[in-house]
Write a protein that holds these residues in place. Structure first.
Motif, mmCIF file in Angstrom:
data_model
loop_
_atom_site.group_PDB
_atom_site.id
_atom_site.type_symbol
_atom_site.label_atom_id
_atom_site.label_comp_id
_atom_site.label_asym_id
_atom_site.label_seq_id
_atom_site.Cartn_x
_atom_site.Cartn_y
_atom_site.Cartn_z
ATOM 1 N N ASP A 116 -47.767 11.182 12.434
ATOM 2 C CA ASP A 116 -47.064 11.898 11.366
ATOM 3 C C ASP A 116 -45.616 11.435 11.281
ATOM 4 N N HIS A 117 -45.102 11.397 10.067
ATOM 5 C CA HIS A 117 -43.676 11.134 9.842
ATOM 6 C C HIS A 117 -42.974 12.479 9.927
ATOM 7 N N VAL A 118 -42.197 12.685 10.989
ATOM 8 C CA VAL A 118 -41.542 13.972 11.219
ATOM 9 C C VAL A 118 -40.030 13.761 11.245
ATOM 10 N N PHE A 119 -39.347 14.545 10.422
ATOM 11 C CA PHE A 119 -37.892 14.495 10.371
ATOM 12 C C PHE A 119 -37.355 15.887 10.661
ATOM 13 N N ARG A 120 -36.239 15.926 11.400
ATOM 14 C CA ARG A 120 -35.599 17.184 11.745
ATOM 15 C C ARG A 120 -34.198 17.223 11.154
ATOM 16 N N LEU A 121 -33.809 18.400 10.710
ATOM 17 C CA LEU A 121 -32.467 18.619 10.175
ATOM 18 C C LEU A 121 -31.463 18.496 11.314
ATOM 19 N N THR A 122 -30.387 17.743 11.087
ATOM 20 C CA THR A 122 -29.376 17.580 12.135
ATOM 21 C C THR A 122 -28.652 18.895 12.372
ATOM 22 N N GLN A 123 -28.190 19.086 13.579
ATOM 23 C CA GLN A 123 -27.506 20.327 13.947
ATOM 24 C C GLN A 123 -25.988 20.204 13.866
ATOM 25 N N ILE A 132 -37.699 11.991 14.261
ATOM 26 C CA ILE A 132 -37.733 12.495 15.640
ATOM 27 C C ILE A 132 -38.078 11.402 16.649
ATOM 28 N N TYR A 133 -38.634 10.282 16.168
ATOM 29 C CA TYR A 133 -39.047 9.218 17.080
ATOM 30 C C TYR A 133 -37.935 8.200 17.327
ATOM 31 N N CYS A 134 -37.242 7.786 16.276
ATOM 32 C CA CYS A 134 -36.265 6.699 16.422
ATOM 33 C C CYS A 134 -34.844 7.109 16.040
ATOM 34 N N GLU A 135 -34.668 8.350 15.592
ATOM 35 C CA GLU A 135 -33.356 8.875 15.201
ATOM 36 C C GLU A 135 -32.781 8.231 13.935
#
Length: 141
Positions: A116-123, A132-135
């Motif tokens: 899955d292509h997973v992206f997280r909102l930066t804090q 989430i895998y390669c930043e």
């Protein structure tokens, strides 16, 4: 004058930026749902000049996180018995899965098709997404 009947039960996505409705239609996978969907493009709007509207009949089971990512100004009206019973305010989702793709050629998602292509909102308060895998930071263009 074009007339689209009101809904008895469902969702109305209003105040969509003109020209964005088909992107939303695809991301929400509305073509895969067994329900009536009306897409109204370039409707007159006092607030926006022009806007798009999507009416989804009979279901309220739609992933609204995608909408917050696309445009948090979209108005989401939940309809039951022909009346608006709830207006949802959209926010940027913390995580997006298979909505956007990592463009880094060295990312594991470029090599392994099943991941899955997973992206997280930066804090850090910048409201950007990172893989989430390669930043790798997501860039629209």
């Amino acid at each position: 004058m074009l007339n689209i009947d009101s809904l008895e039960k469902g969702i109305v996505l209003d105040h969509i930026r003109a020209g964005s409705s088909m992107k939303i239609y695809d991301l929400l996978k509305l073509s895969e749902m067994d329900c009536c969907v009306a897409v109204i493009k370039n409707a007159k709007s006092n607030k926006l000049g022009k806007k798009d509207i999507i009416k989804i009949e009979g279901t309220t089971d739609v992933d609204l996180d995608v909408l917050g990512f696309i445009d948090h100004n979209i108005t989401v009206n939940i309809i039951d018995n022909g009346k608006i019973i709830e207006k949802k305010k959209l926010v940027l989702p913390q995580t997006l899965t298979n909505v956007i793709k990592c463009k880094n050629p060295r990312c594991i998602t470029s090599i392994e098709e099943e991941i899955d292509h997973v992206f997280r909102l930066t804090q850090d308060g910048t409201q950007r997404y990172r893989c989430i895998y390669c930043e790798q930071e997501y860039q629209d263009k």
